[in-house]
Design a protein around this motif. Structure first.
Motif, short mmCIF file in Angstrom:
data_model
loop_
_atom_site.label_atom_id
_atom_site.label_comp_id
_atom_site.label_asym_id
_atom_site.label_seq_id
_atom_site.Cartn_x
_atom_site.Cartn_y
_atom_site.Cartn_z
N VAL A 196 1.41 -17.76 -0.94
CA VAL A 196 0.45 -18.37 -1.87
C VAL A 196 -0.64 -17.39 -2.30
O VAL A 196 -1.02 -17.38 -3.47
N ALA A 197 -1.14 -16.58 -1.41
CA ALA A 197 -2.18 -15.62 -1.77
C ALA A 197 -1.64 -14.44 -2.57
O ALA A 197 -2.37 -13.79 -3.30
N GLY A 198 -0.36 -14.19 -2.44
CA GLY A 198 0.25 -13.07 -3.15
C GLY A 198 0.47 -13.31 -4.62
O GLY A 198 0.65 -12.38 -5.39
N ALA A 199 0.44 -14.57 -5.03
CA ALA A 199 0.74 -14.92 -6.42
C ALA A 199 -0.23 -14.26 -7.40
O ALA A 199 0.17 -13.91 -8.52
N ALA A 200 -1.46 -14.06 -6.99
CA ALA A 200 -2.47 -13.49 -7.88
C ALA A 200 -2.58 -11.97 -7.76
O ALA A 200 -3.38 -11.36 -8.46
N LEU A 201 -1.81 -11.36 -6.88
CA LEU A 201 -1.94 -9.92 -6.64
C LEU A 201 -1.11 -9.10 -7.62
O LEU A 201 -0.06 -9.53 -8.08
N ASN A 202 -1.60 -7.89 -7.90
CA ASN A 202 -0.89 -6.94 -8.73
C ASN A 202 -1.08 -5.56 -8.10
O ASN A 202 -2.22 -5.11 -8.02
N PRO A 203 -0.04 -4.93 -7.64
CA PRO A 203 1.34 -5.39 -7.68
C PRO A 203 1.58 -6.54 -6.71
O PRO A 203 0.81 -6.75 -5.77
N LYS A 204 2.67 -7.24 -6.94
CA LYS A 204 3.05 -8.37 -6.09
C LYS A 204 3.42 -7.86 -4.70
O LYS A 204 3.87 -6.73 -4.55
N PRO A 205 3.27 -8.71 -3.69
CA PRO A 205 3.69 -8.31 -2.34
C PRO A 205 5.18 -7.97 -2.30
O PRO A 205 5.99 -8.58 -3.00
N THR A 206 5.52 -7.03 -1.47
CA THR A 206 6.89 -6.60 -1.31
C THR A 206 7.76 -7.70 -0.74
O THR A 206 7.33 -8.43 0.16
#
Length: 125
Positions: A65-75
């Motif tokens: 859920v927290a990775g959705a807003a990250l750039n780059p996306k989680p591996t």
């Protein structure tokens, strides 16, 4: 002229951040002292659940859920490309981090980082 340089620099830096993240060659020489040990895998699973799943997802697919807003996306940690890396390369990445992933050098002991690597090895397609 100065603004053109700044824009070119930002584009260059932006391009770097999107490149594949590779550990330095010397990381491949690091050997996992707890490889294959069931207690280490159990410890790594607990660490993953509390510190990694929020971004990488419960099963390591990079869909937390927290990775959705990250750039780059989680591996996505279950792919063949991820598992083609050496234990040392994975350990190095956990240790050093790279935005948006934090460095865990100060947060997790060396042994706990190796436990995490051992657990990640169990996540496969």
């Amino acid at each position: 002229m100065k603004s053109a340089f700044v824009i070119a620099f930002l584009i260059f830096i932006g391009g770097i951040s999107q490149d594949k993240w590779k550990a330095p060659p010397e990381a491949d020489k690091l050997k996992n002292p707890v490889a294959g040990q069931q207690e280490a895998i159990k410890g790594g699973k607990k660490i993953f659940a509390t510190m990694c799943a929020i971004c990488h997802g419960e099963k390591g697919k990079g869909d937390g859920v927290a990775g959705a807003a990250l750039n780059p996306k989680p591996t996505n940690l279950i792919t063949g490309a991820f598992h083609a890396q050496s234990d040392g390369a994975i350990f190095w990445k956990i240790t050093e981090g790279r935005a948006p992933m934090a460095s865990y050098k100060a947060t997790l002991t060396e042994e706990k980082r190796w436990q995490l690597v051992s657990y990640l090895r169990t996540l496969k397609q």
